[in-house]
Design an enzyme around this catalytic site. Structure first.
Site, mmCIF file in Angstrom:
data_model
loop_
_atom_site.group_PDB
_atom_site.id
_atom_site.type_symbol
_atom_site.label_atom_id
_atom_site.label_comp_id
_atom_site.label_asym_id
_atom_site.label_seq_id
_atom_site.Cartn_x
_atom_site.Cartn_y
_atom_site.Cartn_z
ATOM 1 N N HIS A 120 27.967 9.094 -2.008
ATOM 2 C CA HIS A 120 29.279 7.688 -2.901
ATOM 3 C C HIS A 120 29.888 8.466 -4.346
ATOM 4 O O HIS A 120 28.946 9.379 -5.307
ATOM 5 C CB HIS A 120 28.052 7.092 -2.336
ATOM 6 C CG HIS A 120 29.014 5.314 -3.345
ATOM 7 N ND1 HIS A 120 29.591 5.074 -4.428
ATOM 8 C CD2 HIS A 120 28.799 4.581 -2.808
ATOM 9 C CE1 HIS A 120 29.486 3.494 -4.668
ATOM 10 N NE2 HIS A 120 29.325 2.944 -3.721
ATOM 11 N N ASP A 197 19.403 9.345 -4.544
ATOM 12 C CA ASP A 197 19.891 7.915 -4.438
ATOM 13 C C ASP A 197 19.806 7.512 -3.449
ATOM 14 O O ASP A 197 19.795 7.281 -2.050
ATOM 15 C CB ASP A 197 21.645 8.480 -4.736
ATOM 16 C CG ASP A 197 22.647 6.920 -3.736
ATOM 17 O OD1 ASP A 197 22.333 5.927 -4.383
ATOM 18 O OD2 ASP A 197 24.144 7.037 -4.248
ATOM 19 N N GLN A 200 21.158 3.048 -0.398
ATOM 20 C CA GLN A 200 21.227 2.469 1.058
ATOM 21 C C GLN A 200 19.586 3.208 1.689
ATOM 22 O O GLN A 200 19.398 2.661 2.584
ATOM 23 C CB GLN A 200 22.447 3.088 1.989
ATOM 24 C CG GLN A 200 23.847 2.932 1.407
ATOM 25 C CD GLN A 200 24.391 1.564 1.441
ATOM 26 O OE1 GLN A 200 23.734 0.792 2.156
ATOM 27 N NE2 GLN A 200 25.142 1.143 0.810
ATOM 28 N N LYS A 223 20.850 -4.300 -3.034
ATOM 29 C CA LYS A 223 20.495 -4.043 -1.665
ATOM 30 C C LYS A 223 19.229 -4.113 -1.322
ATOM 31 O O LYS A 223 18.720 -2.729 0.139
ATOM 32 C CB LYS A 223 21.338 -2.444 -1.792
ATOM 33 C CG LYS A 223 22.935 -2.461 -1.816
ATOM 34 C CD LYS A 223 23.581 -1.149 -1.371
ATOM 35 C CE LYS A 223 24.612 -1.002 -2.428
ATOM 36 N NZ LYS A 223 25.867 -1.595 -2.447
ATOM 37 N N CYS A 361 33.917 3.688 -1.161
ATOM 38 C CA CYS A 361 33.985 4.677 -2.570
ATOM 39 C C CYS A 361 32.612 6.293 -1.958
ATOM 40 O O CYS A 361 32.321 6.580 -1.895
ATOM 41 C CB CYS A 361 32.423 4.084 -2.640
ATOM 42 S SG CYS A 361 33.082 2.352 -3.783
HETATM 43 C C1 PLP Z 1 24.788 5.453 -1.253
HETATM 44 C C2 PLP Z 1 24.991 4.567 -2.486
HETATM 45 N N1 PLP Z 1 24.894 5.144 -3.821
HETATM 46 C C3 PLP Z 1 25.388 4.303 -4.564
HETATM 47 C C4 PLP Z 1 26.290 2.995 -4.760
HETATM 48 C C5 PLP Z 1 26.145 2.420 -6.073
HETATM 49 O O1 PLP Z 1 25.582 1.390 -6.027
HETATM 50 P P1 PLP Z 1 26.049 -0.082 -6.877
HETATM 51 O O2 PLP Z 1 27.829 -0.256 -6.772
HETATM 52 O O3 PLP Z 1 25.057 -1.258 -6.945
HETATM 53 O O4 PLP Z 1 25.295 0.361 -8.246
HETATM 54 C C6 PLP Z 1 26.191 2.358 -3.190
HETATM 55 C C7 PLP Z 1 27.012 1.348 -3.291
HETATM 56 O O5 PLP Z 1 27.195 0.594 -2.218
HETATM 57 C C8 PLP Z 1 25.525 3.549 -2.017
HETATM 58 O O6 PLP Z 1 26.112 3.023 -1.539
#
Ligand code: PLP
Length: 403
Positions: A120, A197, A200, A223, A361
Site C-alpha cells: 500500500h 503492515d 489488512q 479495519k 493506493c
Molecule cells: C495494507 C494497508 N496498509 C496501510 C493502510 C493504511 O491504513 P489507514 O488509512 O487506516 O491508515 C491500508 C488501508 O487501506 C492498507 O490496506
C-alpha cells in the site's frame, strides 16, 4: 463449529437500518458493532475529560479507561510490555513514524531497506520520502507470474543486507496472505528489522508478536470493527526506544526550557498531543467484543462466502479475476474485460452494492500487473449468502450490459 450470521449482523445498527445494502468494501473500512459505538458514547457522556493531566476525578477516570485500553491491546497482541503499544491515528501514521524515526538511528546514509511490489502507498511513500533525504536505498521484492511474492528474489535481495524489511501481512488489492513467519525469519537471519503492515491482516487473527518475531507491527482500528482515527504501533521495546519522535508537544515531554527539552519515557514519548481517547476505548471495546465469537467459526464463514463468490465469478464469462482463490483473506480483485473498473463499480452502486474501484493506493502493484486498476470486492463476517447471490447476479447483468 457454527456461526449464526443473522445474530452477528444484528450486532450492527447499519445492517438493521439498511438491509438493502450489500457492503463489500470492508477492506476500506468495516462497519462498527453497537458495542463499539456504545463504548465511545459512554465515554463522551459519562467520563469525558483529557488524560494524564487533570487534577480531578474525571480526568483520572478517563486516564484509567485509556490506559486500560492500552493494556487490552498489549494482552491481545501478547506484547512483552504495555509500553510497547503506541497509540497512533492509524496504520499510515504508524508507518510514517517508523520511516522518519528510524532514520539517523538505525538507518544511515548508504544503507538499504527492502519493500515489496504489492505494498500500500502508506508502506512505500513515507520510506521513499525519508530515504531520499537520508541517502538510504530502497530495493523491491518483485512478484511471480502468479502475482505472488517472489521469495527466491527476496532471499537474493536479503544478501544486500537491508537494515529494514517492511511488508504487508495481506495485500489490500489481491487479498493474498503473505508467508509472514518465513519472511520474518529470513529477515532476522539477514540481520534486518521486520516491519509488518497488519492493516489488512489483523482482522484474520491478532498476531502473537513474540512468537511471530515481528519487530514492529502496525494496524488501524477501523479495519478491525473499531473506530476511525485510532491505530496501533507495536514495537519491540529496545527498538521503539531508538525511534525519533515525529511530533512534539504534550505528554511526550518531561521538562522544557529554552535551553533544552527532556522527553518522557515510552509509551508517552511517541504520543504527542491529546490522543484519540474515545477511539482507544472504542478499539479496545472492538477487541473485547470480538472475543465473544468463535474466531475459527467466523473465519470459516467468511471463507465459505469467499469460495462461493470466487466460484460464482469464475463461472461468469467476461470477468477477469486477479486474486488467487487459495490463501486469500477474503478480497477479490476483478475486471470486466475491456471495461473501466469505475464504470463497473458505478453500475453496482446503482444496485446498492458497495465495492471499490481504482488502483487502491497500490499503484506500483498495478504497474507490475500492467493494468489500469480493478474492482475490489472485500468480505467481512457480517456478509451473508444473499449478499453473494445478489453480487453474482449484478455482475452477470453488468457484463451483459457493458458487452
Ligand atoms: C495494507 C494497508 N496498509 C496501510 C493502510 C493504511 O491504513 P489507514 O488509512 O487506516 O491508515 C491500508 C488501508 O487501506 C492498507 O490496506
Amino acid at each position: 463449529m457454527s456461526f449464526d450470521v443473522k445474530a452477528f449482523r444484528n450486532e450492527f445498527a447499519f445492517f438493521q437500518q439498511h438491509p438493502d445494502w450489500v457492503y463489500l468494501d470492508s477492506a476500506a473500512t468495516m462497519h462498527k458493532p453497537l458495542a463499539v459505538i456504545a463504548a465511545e458514547l459512554a465515554f463522551y457522556q459519562k467520563d469525558n475529560s483529557n488524560v494524564h493531566r487533570g487534577a480531578h476525578q474525571l480526568s483520572q477516570q478517563a486516564t484509567t479507561l485509556f490506559e486500560q485500553a492500552r493494556d487490552q491491546i498489549a494482552k491481545a497482541l501478547n506484547a512483552k510490555r504495555r509500553e510497547e503499544i503506541i497509540w497512533t491515528s492509524g496504520a499510515t501514521q504508524a508507518l510514517n513514524m517508523l520511516a522518519s524515526g528510524l532514520m539517523g538511528t538505525v538507518l544511515k546514509p548508504g544503507d538499504r531497506i527492502l519493500l515489496t511490489a504489492l505494498e500500500h502507498h502508506a508502506n512505500i511513500v513515507p520510506w521513499q520520502f525519508y530515504c531520499q533525504q537520508h541517502g538510504v536505498f530502497i530495493d523491491v521484492v518483485p512478484l511471480t507470474a502468479e502475482h505472488e511474492l517472489d521469495l527466491q528474489a527476496y532471499q537474493q535481495l536479503l544478501e544486500l543486507k537491508p537494515k529494514v524489511v517492511a511488508v504487508a501481512e495481506v495485500s489490500n488489492v489481491l487479498g493474498t496472505i503473505q508467508p509472514l513467519e518465513k519472511i520474518i525469519s529470513l529477515a532476522k537471519v539477514a540481520g534486518a528489522i521486520a516491519v509488518i503492515d497488519g492493516a489488512q491482516g489483523v482482522v484474520l487473527a491478532r498476531p502473537d508478536v513474540q512468537t511471530l518475531g515481528a519487530d514492529f507491527y502496525v494496524f488501524s482500528g477501523h479495519k478491525l470493527y473499531g473506530p476511525t482515527g485510532i491505530g496501533v504501533l507495536y514495537g519491540r521495546y529496545e527498538l521503539l526506544d531508538l525511534l525519533k519522535p515525529l511530533c512534539f508537544g504534550g505528554e511526550m515531554i518531561k521538562s522544557v526550557s529554552f535551553s533544552g527539552t527532556t522527553l518522557n519515557q515510552l509509551p508517552y514519548r511517541l504520543e504527542a498531543g491529546t490522543p484519540n481517547i474515545a477511539g482507544a476505548i472504542g478499539l479496545a471495546a472492538a477487541m473485547c467484543w470480538l472475543n465473544n465469537f468463535d474466531s475459527a467459526a467466523l473465519a470459516a464463514h467468511k471463507q465459505q462466502l469467499f469460495t462461493k463468490l470466487y466460484q460464482g465469478c469464475l463461472a461468469i464469462k467476461g470477468l477477469e479475476l486477479l486474486s488467487p482463490q487459495q490463501n486469500n483473506a477474503g478480497i477479490l480483485a476483478l475486471n470486466i474485460k475491456g471495461e473501466h473498473p469505475t464504470d463497473v463499480a458505478a453500475i453496482l452502486n446503482e444496485q446498492k452494492i458497495a465495492v471499490r474501484a481504482g488502483t487502491h493506493c497500490a499503484m506500483p502493484l498495478f504497474q507490475a500487473l500492467q493494468l489500469p486498476g480493478a474492482v475490489r470486492l472485500s468480505l467481512a463476517a457480517y456478509n451473508n449468502s444473499q449478499d453473494i447471490n445478489r453480487t453474482l447476479q449484478a455482475l452477470e447483468q453488468t457484463v451483459e450490459l457493458l458487452q
